[in-house]
Design an enzyme around this catalytic site. Sequence first.
Site, PDB file in Angstrom:
ATOM      1  N   LYS A  94       0.803  -1.224   0.000  1.00  0.00           N
ATOM      2  CA  LYS A  94       0.000   0.000   0.000  1.00  0.00           C
ATOM      3  C   LYS A  94       0.838   1.279   0.000  1.00  0.00           C
ATOM      4  CE  LYS A  94      -4.468  -1.441   1.761  1.00  0.00           C
ATOM      5  NZ  LYS A  94      -4.295  -2.881   2.052  1.00  0.00           N
ATOM      6  N   GLU A 116     -10.803   7.031   4.397  1.00  0.00           N
ATOM      7  CA  GLU A 116     -11.375   6.150   5.397  1.00  0.00           C
ATOM      8  C   GLU A 116     -10.427   4.967   5.537  1.00  0.00           C
ATOM      9  OE1 GLU A 116     -12.491   6.297   2.255  1.00  0.00           O
ATOM     10  OE2 GLU A 116     -11.923   4.249   1.663  1.00  0.00           O
ATOM     11  N   SER A 383       1.760  -9.723  -0.855  1.00  0.00           N
ATOM     12  CA  SER A 383       1.420  -8.298  -0.759  1.00  0.00           C
ATOM     13  C   SER A 383       1.736  -7.673   0.598  1.00  0.00           C
ATOM     14  CB  SER A 383      -0.058  -8.104  -1.094  1.00  0.00           C
ATOM     15  OG  SER A 383      -0.873  -8.934  -0.286  1.00  0.00           O
TER      16      SER A 383
HETATM   17  C1  LIG Z   1      -5.135  -3.922   1.576  1.00  0.00           C
HETATM   18  C2  LIG Z   1      -4.416  -5.160   1.310  1.00  0.00           C
HETATM   19  C3  LIG Z   1      -4.790  -6.031   0.256  1.00  0.00           C
HETATM   20  C4  LIG Z   1      -6.012  -5.819  -0.589  1.00  0.00           C
HETATM   21  O1  LIG Z   1      -6.005  -4.702  -1.408  1.00  0.00           O
HETATM   22  P1  LIG Z   1      -5.785  -4.774  -2.979  1.00  0.00           P
HETATM   23  O2  LIG Z   1      -6.122  -3.418  -3.436  1.00  0.00           O
HETATM   24  O3  LIG Z   1      -6.684  -5.836  -3.526  1.00  0.00           O
HETATM   25  O4  LIG Z   1      -4.363  -5.121  -3.196  1.00  0.00           O
HETATM   26  C5  LIG Z   1      -4.004  -7.147   0.010  1.00  0.00           C
HETATM   27  N1  LIG Z   1      -2.931  -7.430   0.770  1.00  0.00           N
HETATM   28  C6  LIG Z   1      -2.552  -6.640   1.798  1.00  0.00           C
HETATM   29  C7  LIG Z   1      -1.360  -7.015   2.588  1.00  0.00           C
HETATM   30  C8  LIG Z   1      -3.278  -5.483   2.099  1.00  0.00           C
HETATM   31  O5  LIG Z   1      -2.903  -4.711   3.121  1.00  0.00           O
END
Ligand SMILES: *Cc1c(COP(=O)(O)O)cnc(C)c1O
Length: 399
Positions: A94, A116, A383
């Site tokens: 993010k 938010e 992610s």
């Molecule tokens: C917020 C988040 C997601 C989901 O958001 P996307 O916009 O689909 O990527 C996925 N993995 C993590 C670690 C997150 O914090």
Amino acid sequence: MKIDFNAMPDEQGYFGEYGGQIIPPELKAIMDDIDRAYEEVRQTPEFQEELASLHADYVGRPSPLFHARRLSEQLGGAQIFLKREDLNHTGAHKINHCLGEALLAKYMGKTKVLAETGAGQHGVALATACSLVGIECEIHMGEIDIAKEHPNVTKMKILGCKLVPVSRGTRTLKDAVDSAFEEYLKDPQNFFYAIGSVVGPHPFPKMVRDFQSIVGKEARAQFLEKQGRLPDIIMACVGGGSNAIGLFTEFLPDEDVRIIGVEPAGKGLDTPDHAATLTKGSKGAIHGFKCYNLQDEEGNPLAVYSIASGLDYPGVGPQHCYLKDMERVEYVTADDQECLDAFINLSRTEGIIPALESAHAVAYACKLAKEMSPEQSILVNLSGRGDKDADFVADKLGL
Ligand SMILES: *Cc1c(COP(=O)(O)O)cnc(C)c1O
């Protein structure tokens, strides 16, 4: 027919029939302003250099590409590679788009960045970026979420953002969106609403994608350098879709690379408790754009669910909808139990505790790998890291 994915979206912000700006004219003018400023600033070497230097020295990019050898051996099939977005500053992908958005807001002379947050991940990443860039930040969060997400709430306070508790309605994300948006409408000329994924009205799906596309650019080059070829399959979890599109974009023209997005099946696709928008949704409008939606008969968003709070959104990025219809990307699901199993298994085979969101992609990769040969490979976007989920999982499993 060859599709030029780089030409997307069109001038009106459409990916095929999805996306656009389903908003009042006053807001459309503001969004067009943001689009103009973005297109202008992103061409300048100053902006590119600033972003590149922050990527390197602040986020810690490039994030490594890791060959999960013990996991691959255990599965006895394809080799699993992990793109380590979990190692970024603040622990997830993010920060990539929050930095971009904070820099753009500053460049446009905005006085305040607003958003938010649900579980607080977007809030922390944005508050971090705003501290760094030096711009005021205000985060709206439901009271129930505030009580549940103590560590993130504390971090946001330390980072100096203004945290606004939302006590109306559900006291969760849904009403936090409405509350933050009301504040934004008080002065959209001077405020900047920082959307947390590849969703919302144009230009956000395009802009957030561009800021995240660094993930796929790095991963593709890293994989080529390590393996001398491209992976057979790439995979990522899909909530709003930002980490997935970030990985996918660079690979879209590589026709031999199979691309898979993994949605949360929660407690099961035959229950109401899931958030598999592309798998089970229908076309409609939400939060200013058109996409597949989980909605009731009147078109109101359903209360969706996933064990991973970052994945429980009833809409999904418009480009994913288009890529699904085009059949360039396959969208599949992993449920809560598969996610928990993958969470523990990755922790114990590789010493990497993944975010519950990312564990959905790991779960599906493991399932698929078993049916493949050891010469083949799957690249998974990890992610985020699972520190935020550790107590919850330990409790749940009685560890
Ligand atoms: C917020 C988040 C997601 C989901 O958001 P996307 O916009 O689909 O990527 C996925 N993995 C993590 C670690 C997150 O914090």
